[in-house]
Design a protein around this motif. Structure first.
Motif, PDB file in Angstrom:
ATOM      1  N   TYR A  38       0.836  -1.209   0.000  1.00 21.00           N
ATOM      2  CA  TYR A  38       0.000   0.000   0.000  1.00 21.00           C
ATOM      3  C   TYR A  38       0.869   1.256   0.000  1.00 21.00           C
ATOM      4  CZ  TYR A  38      -3.652  -3.271   1.565  1.00 21.00           C
ATOM      5  OH  TYR A  38      -4.518  -4.316   1.671  1.00 21.00           O
ATOM      6  N   LYS A  39       1.957   1.223   0.764  1.00 23.40           N
ATOM      7  CA  LYS A  39       2.849   2.380   0.827  1.00 23.40           C
ATOM      8  C   LYS A  39       3.490   2.650  -0.529  1.00 23.40           C
ATOM      9  CE  LYS A  39       6.770   4.254   3.428  1.00 23.40           C
ATOM     10  NZ  LYS A  39       7.743   3.993   4.536  1.00 23.40           N
ATOM     11  N   LEU A 323     -12.206  -1.127  -6.153  1.00 21.18           N
ATOM     12  CA  LEU A 323     -12.090  -1.823  -4.876  1.00 21.18           C
ATOM     13  C   LEU A 323     -11.621  -0.833  -3.818  1.00 21.18           C
ATOM     14  CD1 LEU A 323     -12.447  -4.945  -4.539  1.00 21.18           C
ATOM     15  CD2 LEU A 323      -9.959  -5.098  -4.471  1.00 21.18           C
ATOM     16  N   ILE A 324     -12.316  -0.798  -2.682  1.00 17.49           N
ATOM     17  CA  ILE A 324     -11.868   0.054  -1.581  1.00 17.49           C
ATOM     18  C   ILE A 324     -10.852  -0.716  -0.754  1.00 17.49           C
ATOM     19  CG2 ILE A 324     -12.551   1.371   0.453  1.00 17.49           C
ATOM     20  CD1 ILE A 324     -13.728   2.454  -2.145  1.00 17.49           C
ATOM     21  N   SER A 325      -9.641  -0.187  -0.620  1.00 17.26           N
ATOM     22  CA  SER A 325      -8.679  -0.804   0.286  1.00 17.26           C
ATOM     23  C   SER A 325      -8.962  -0.286   1.687  1.00 17.26           C
ATOM     24  CB  SER A 325      -7.237  -0.493  -0.105  1.00 17.26           C
ATOM     25  OG  SER A 325      -6.357  -1.124   0.807  1.00 17.26           O
ATOM     26  N   ILE A 326      -9.796  -1.021   2.399  1.00 22.60           N
ATOM     27  CA  ILE A 326     -10.177  -0.623   3.756  1.00 22.60           C
ATOM     28  C   ILE A 326      -8.938  -0.455   4.618  1.00 22.60           C
ATOM     29  CG2 ILE A 326     -11.442  -1.384   5.803  1.00 22.60           C
ATOM     30  CD1 ILE A 326     -13.259  -2.964   3.787  1.00 22.60           C
ATOM     31  N   SER A 327      -7.996  -1.381   4.480  1.00 20.41           N
ATOM     32  CA  SER A 327      -6.780  -1.320   5.287  1.00 20.41           C
ATOM     33  C   SER A 327      -5.934  -0.106   4.941  1.00 20.41           C
ATOM     34  CB  SER A 327      -5.980  -2.605   5.082  1.00 20.41           C
ATOM     35  OG  SER A 327      -4.849  -2.630   5.914  1.00 20.41           O
ATOM     36  N   ALA A 328      -5.711   0.137   3.647  1.00 16.98           N
ATOM     37  CA  ALA A 328      -4.896   1.289   3.244  1.00 16.98           C
ATOM     38  C   ALA A 328      -5.566   2.592   3.631  1.00 16.98           C
ATOM     39  CB  ALA A 328      -4.645   1.242   1.747  1.00 16.98           C
ATOM     40  N   CYS A 329      -6.887   2.679   3.437  1.00 17.38           N
ATOM     41  CA  CYS A 329      -7.606   3.917   3.766  1.00 17.38           C
ATOM     42  C   CYS A 329      -7.591   4.190   5.267  1.00 17.38           C
ATOM     43  CB  CYS A 329      -9.042   3.846   3.260  1.00 17.38           C
ATOM     44  SG  CYS A 329      -9.191   3.879   1.461  1.00 17.38           S
TER      45      CYS A 329
END
Length: 413
Positions: A38-39, A323-329
């Motif tokens: 994600y980073k 796709l929503i990256s719940i973790s990244a957001c």
């Protein structure tokens, strides 16, 4: 939402499509270090990144918190119905059961979504949370007794999975034999390497038909009966099947991973040995934190824009999964300040009209499950160094393959 208005500097930085290599969300490399991925994507692409969620299935991953909230709260431009995309997608993809259209609240939009959701919310509203605690305790005790004298166990496979199976069967009024077949089918659906999606769907569908027939003959104080009796929604048998599949899909895999992820943190983070008050933080505090830092559904909340949409000065292609990256957001530096207790901003439950309506029972189940285990086995510890634990590959979940623990052998409860 101003998704189709270019930002003030658009003349300097004209809108474009995302261009660059796609991150493979289905790979073992991604599963081993998703936060690093994600980073990297955030640094290269900003709030929207090109990814592949299965071989040959491209998608756009949302990494920015505010961008995700906008998308989740504008279902007209970002509908959840995948049928146009599905018509040209590879039908034999192992992740198709997680994406394909079903007549339920998760995969529908507009009037249909409102009707399905009304039945789901009503069925959940009838759950007695006080009685639920009794169900959890009664389900946990024999499971703990099955391994407490051994001095070792796998929290995921031997505790969290059978516990969620038992609790959900109790909530749905489902017999163990029917529930076992559903659970097996759901495990196959969540396994991104499974190549027999048709078998999994058939197994689940047949079991659900039996459950519906049983509840018609013998109604009870349970979710299945309340779905059957919801006159306003008037669900057909096919719609009932898919409503029940939604409950099983959301009620087994994500909670068991939530329990595993939270317990791993509690057993390895020194902060959970003793808090500022002299007592360790509660399981509820751990759940609040892990839902932000490492949620069990890491990437989900799919939508499929029908035409090109301009957002964050990037054109999203039509009929391709967003796709929503719940973790990244949740870990977006723009919003995450490290304050996790009782937070209400995290996206683990989604946002907008498709947000999860089962937050209260899920949190109660996860917290009580952890408390029951630690009360019975207070000297529980992880059996291997955390870096040696394996994470299951897959584009959607954040899930340990196992969580081996050891403890002094303890007499049965």
């Amino acid at each position: 939402m101003q998704s189709q208005q270019a930002p003030p500097d658009a003349a300097i930085h004209p809108a474009s499509t995302i261009d660059g290599p796609r991150e493979l969300l289905w790979s073992e490399q991604f599963a081993a270090d998703p936060q690093g991925a994600y980073k990297r994507m955030r640094q290269r692409y900003g709030t929207l990144a090109p990814v592949e969620i299965a071989p040959g299935i491209p998608a756009t991953l949302v990494l920015g918190y505010h961008t995700a909230v906008k998308i989740l709260n504008e279902p007209d431009r970002f509908p959840a119905d995948p049928r146009v995309w599905q018509a040209s997608a590879p039908a034999d993809s192992p992740i198709m059961p997680m994406l394909e259209w079903r007549p339920n609240a998760v995969r529908s939009s507009g009037v249909a979504h409102a009707r399905y959701r009304s039945a789901t919310v009503a069925a959940l509203d009838g759950v007695d949370l006080h009685a639920l605690r009794v169900i959890i305790a009664e389900a946990a005790r024999p499971i703990i007794n099955s391994f407490c004298e051994d001095g070792r166990a796998d929290v995921i496979g031997q505790y969290a999975l059978p516990l969620m199976f038992g609790v959900l069967n109790g909530l749905l009024g489902c017999s163990p034999d029917i529930g076992a077949r559903v659970t097996q089918g759901m495990v196959m659906i969540f396994d991104s390497t499974n190549t027999d999606a048709e078998m999994a769907n058939a197994m689940i569908g047949e079991a659900m038909i039996e459950l519906i027939a049983m509840k018609r003959a013998e109604p009870g104080d349970d979710i299945t009966t309340r779905l059957l009796q919801h006159e306003e929604a008037g669900l057909t048998d096919e719609e009932l099947i898919h409503a029940l599949i939604t409950f099983y899909g959301a009620g087994i895999e994500p909670p068991r991973n939530l329990i595993g992820n939270a317990l791993l943190m509690m057993l390895t983070d020194p902060r959970y040995e003793i808090g500022q008050s002299g007592f360790p933080p509660s399981s509820r505090a751990a759940l609040d934190e892990i839902l932000v830092k490492d949620p069990p559904f890491a990437n989900y909340c799919m939508s499929y824009p029908r035409q090109p949409v301009l957002i964050d000065n990037v054109w999203l292609p039509p009929n391709q999964p967003v796709l929503i990256s719940i973790s990244a957001c949740n870990n977006d530096p723009a919003v995450n300040n490290g304050d996790y207790l009782n937070n209400r901003w995290n996206l683990a439950w989604g946002s907008g009209p498709h947000s999860c309506p089962a937050q209260s029972p899920t949190m109660l189940i996860a917290a009580d499950a952890i408390d029951q285990l630690l009360d019975a086995l207070p000297e529980l510890r992880v059996a291997v160094p955390p870096e040696r634990l394996a994470w299951r590959p897959g584009p959607f979940h954040r899930a340990l393959a196992s969580l081996p623990v050891v403890f002094p052998p303890t007499p049965k409860l």
